[in-house]
Design a protein around this motif. Structure first.
Motif, mmCIF file in Angstrom:
data_model
loop_
_atom_site.group_PDB
_atom_site.id
_atom_site.type_symbol
_atom_site.label_atom_id
_atom_site.label_comp_id
_atom_site.label_asym_id
_atom_site.label_seq_id
_atom_site.Cartn_x
_atom_site.Cartn_y
_atom_site.Cartn_z
ATOM 1 N N ARG A 150 0.803 -1.224 0.000
ATOM 2 C CA ARG A 150 0.000 0.000 0.000
ATOM 3 C C ARG A 150 0.839 1.278 0.000
ATOM 4 O O ARG A 150 0.389 2.316 -0.482
ATOM 5 C CB ARG A 150 -0.924 0.009 1.232
ATOM 6 N N ASN A 151 2.057 1.227 0.560
ATOM 7 C CA ASN A 151 2.828 2.472 0.662
ATOM 8 C C ASN A 151 4.122 2.470 -0.160
ATOM 9 O O ASN A 151 4.858 3.460 -0.152
ATOM 10 C CB ASN A 151 3.151 2.795 2.123
ATOM 11 N N PHE A 152 4.417 1.373 -0.888
ATOM 12 C CA PHE A 152 5.690 1.320 -1.611
ATOM 13 C C PHE A 152 5.771 2.407 -2.679
ATOM 14 O O PHE A 152 6.846 2.966 -2.940
ATOM 15 C CB PHE A 152 5.893 -0.066 -2.235
ATOM 16 N N HIS A 153 4.647 2.741 -3.322
ATOM 17 C CA HIS A 153 4.641 3.773 -4.359
ATOM 18 C C HIS A 153 4.972 5.138 -3.767
ATOM 19 O O HIS A 153 5.734 5.921 -4.354
ATOM 20 C CB HIS A 153 3.273 3.812 -5.050
ATOM 21 N N PHE B 197 8.610 5.263 -3.020
ATOM 22 C CA PHE B 197 9.380 5.325 -4.259
ATOM 23 C C PHE B 197 9.543 6.783 -4.688
ATOM 24 O O PHE B 197 10.617 7.195 -5.135
ATOM 25 C CB PHE B 197 8.687 4.529 -5.364
ATOM 26 N N ILE B 198 8.481 7.558 -4.538
ATOM 27 C CA ILE B 198 8.549 8.986 -4.871
ATOM 28 C C ILE B 198 9.472 9.710 -3.893
ATOM 29 O O ILE B 198 10.275 10.564 -4.291
ATOM 30 C CB ILE B 198 7.143 9.605 -4.844
ATOM 31 N N VAL B 199 9.380 9.359 -2.620
ATOM 32 C CA VAL B 199 10.214 10.000 -1.588
ATOM 33 C C VAL B 199 11.695 9.787 -1.885
ATOM 34 O O VAL B 199 12.504 10.720 -1.793
ATOM 35 C CB VAL B 199 9.864 9.444 -0.192
ATOM 36 N N HIS B 200 12.054 8.569 -2.256
ATOM 37 C CA HIS B 200 13.474 8.248 -2.415
ATOM 38 C C HIS B 200 14.122 9.016 -3.568
ATOM 39 O O HIS B 200 15.327 9.262 -3.577
ATOM 40 C CB HIS B 200 13.655 6.737 -2.592
ATOM 41 N N LYS B 201 13.316 9.444 -4.546
ATOM 42 C CA LYS B 201 13.853 10.154 -5.697
ATOM 43 C C LYS B 201 14.357 11.549 -5.340
ATOM 44 O O LYS B 201 15.110 12.157 -6.110
ATOM 45 C CB LYS B 201 12.778 10.253 -6.779
ATOM 46 N N GLN C 290 1.607 -8.296 -6.430
ATOM 47 C CA GLN C 290 0.798 -7.451 -5.545
ATOM 48 C C GLN C 290 1.039 -5.971 -5.828
ATOM 49 O O GLN C 290 0.097 -5.164 -5.799
ATOM 50 C CB GLN C 290 1.118 -7.767 -4.074
ATOM 51 N N CYS C 291 2.299 -5.605 -6.101
ATOM 52 C CA CYS C 291 2.616 -4.205 -6.420
ATOM 53 C C CYS C 291 1.928 -3.781 -7.715
ATOM 54 O O CYS C 291 1.409 -2.664 -7.824
ATOM 55 C CB CYS C 291 4.123 -4.012 -6.546
ATOM 56 N N CYS C 292 1.901 -4.683 -8.695
ATOM 57 C CA CYS C 292 1.234 -4.389 -9.964
ATOM 58 C C CYS C 292 -0.269 -4.220 -9.744
ATOM 59 O O CYS C 292 -0.892 -3.318 -10.317
ATOM 60 C CB CYS C 292 1.504 -5.509 -10.960
ATOM 61 N N GLY C 293 -0.840 -5.068 -8.898
ATOM 62 C CA GLY C 293 -2.263 -4.950 -8.594
ATOM 63 C C GLY C 293 -2.587 -3.622 -7.932
ATOM 64 O O GLY C 293 -3.612 -2.997 -8.241
ATOM 65 N N CYS D 266 8.379 4.275 -11.151
ATOM 66 C CA CYS D 266 7.887 3.211 -10.271
ATOM 67 C C CYS D 266 7.178 2.143 -11.099
ATOM 68 O O CYS D 266 7.355 0.939 -10.879
ATOM 69 C CB CYS D 266 6.949 3.784 -9.213
ATOM 70 N N SER D 267 6.373 2.573 -12.064
ATOM 71 C CA SER D 267 5.673 1.627 -12.937
ATOM 72 C C SER D 267 6.657 0.760 -13.709
ATOM 73 O O SER D 267 6.492 -0.461 -13.812
ATOM 74 C CB SER D 267 4.779 2.379 -13.920
#
Length: 308
Positions: free
Chosen positions: A121-124, A127-131, A155-158, A174-175
């Motif tokens: 739920r929060n990986f996306h 991902f933005i934060v790390h950039k 699960q990430c794709c879903g 991220c995509s």
């Protein structure tokens, strides 16, 4: 979060010719915080240099647009050795503060917290934060995220598919990181993503890293993707890329179909070879058996005592 480990050596401050500002004024928003220059310098070589350059006054300009002032103050407290409980509201400020000012131990502890809290739920979001982190901290965070995506690709794709369907903005990089792992429903996500004209250049740039045969096990779905791709971006470059993708896809598909046939033929040949070898062995065995019988018979005959 536990207290930071003090790794730097204070001895460089002994008998210094130049005057180092031991009293430092740090401004967080409109609030002034008086700090020890030596303590800040001991934790961060970047802060040490800024203290010298700004004559004992730190404005922390790099953190102006980042996080809440209370979280920045907590970062200073952490430099002083105080414990700090990380949470989803303060973690971004801590990550940015530690990467800008190169507070190694602070970043390591923050990254450890994220590893424990990272979910589909929060990986996306992370991902933005790390950039927005400074190198090499960006790379260390990226390794953590890529490892998580590899282990949870489906699960990430879903999750990204659901975000797209609900109208949420999805980070392009991220995509691509998810699609490179060929997840289930990855073709569906890629087709949706292709429907936005601004994403086409990124897709074409990364197409060589994508396994289209796994993303589109159904030929009809792949044809639909190509149709969306060429309709959304009718340029010569896109058409050439689409033709190349189509040729490679069907070549790979043909090879995939031929492999089981080749394996079956190879298996049949192995069986035939095995049977031939078995027959040869059996024949040799019978020949050897007859020879042994003959030899035994001769031996017995020579052992017989002639009758008088």
């Amino acid at each position: 979060m536990s207290q930071l480990t003090l790794n730097r050596d204070f001895s460089r401050f002994l008998d210094q010719d130049e005057e180092f500002p031991h009293r430092v004024e740090v401004y967080i928003g409109k609030k002034k915080v008086v700090c020890s220059g030596m303590l800040l310098a001991q934790q961060s070589s970047v802060l040490e240099q800024k203290i010298k350059e700004e004559d004992g006054v730190l404005m922390l300009d790099e953190m102006t647009e980042i996080g809440l002032d209370c979280h920045k103050y907590d970062c200073l407290r952490l430099l002083y050795g105080a414990p700090m409980s990380l949470n989803s509201e303060s973690i971004e400020t801590v990550l940015k503060f530690s990467s800008i000012y190169k507070v190694e131990d602070m970043f390591t502890k923050a990254l450890k917290w994220i590893k424990q809290m990272l979910t589909v739920r929060n990986f996306h979001h992370y991902f933005i934060v790390h950039k927005h982190l400074d190198p090499p901290y960006f790379k260390r965070f990226e390794i953590l995220l890529v490892d998580f995506i590899q282990k949870n690709a489906d699960q990430c794709c879903g999750e990204l598919n659901e975000m797209f369907d609900s109208g949420q903005s999805i980070d392009p990089e991220c995509s691509m990181a998810v699609l490179k792992n060929s997840p289930n429903n990855g073709g569906m996500l890629l087709t949706k993503y292709t429907s936005n004209n601004k994403h086409i250049p990124l897709i074409l740039e990364n197409c060589h890293d994508l396994n289209f045969l796994k993303l589109f096990p159904n030929q009809a779905d792949f044809s639909k993707f190509l149709g969306v791709l060429t309709q959304q971006h009718e340029s010569m470059e896109t058409m050439k890329a689409a033709i190349a993708l189509q040729q490679k896809y069907f070549a790979d598909y043909a090879n995939q179909v031929d492999e089981p046939v080749a394996e079956k033929a190879s298996s049949s040949k192995d069986v035939q070879d095995s049977r031939s070898e078995s027959k040869s062995t059996s024949s040799k065995a019978r020949s050897s058996s007859n020879k042994n019988k003959k030899e035994k018979s001769t031996d017995c005959d020579s052992a017989l005592i002639p009758l008088l």
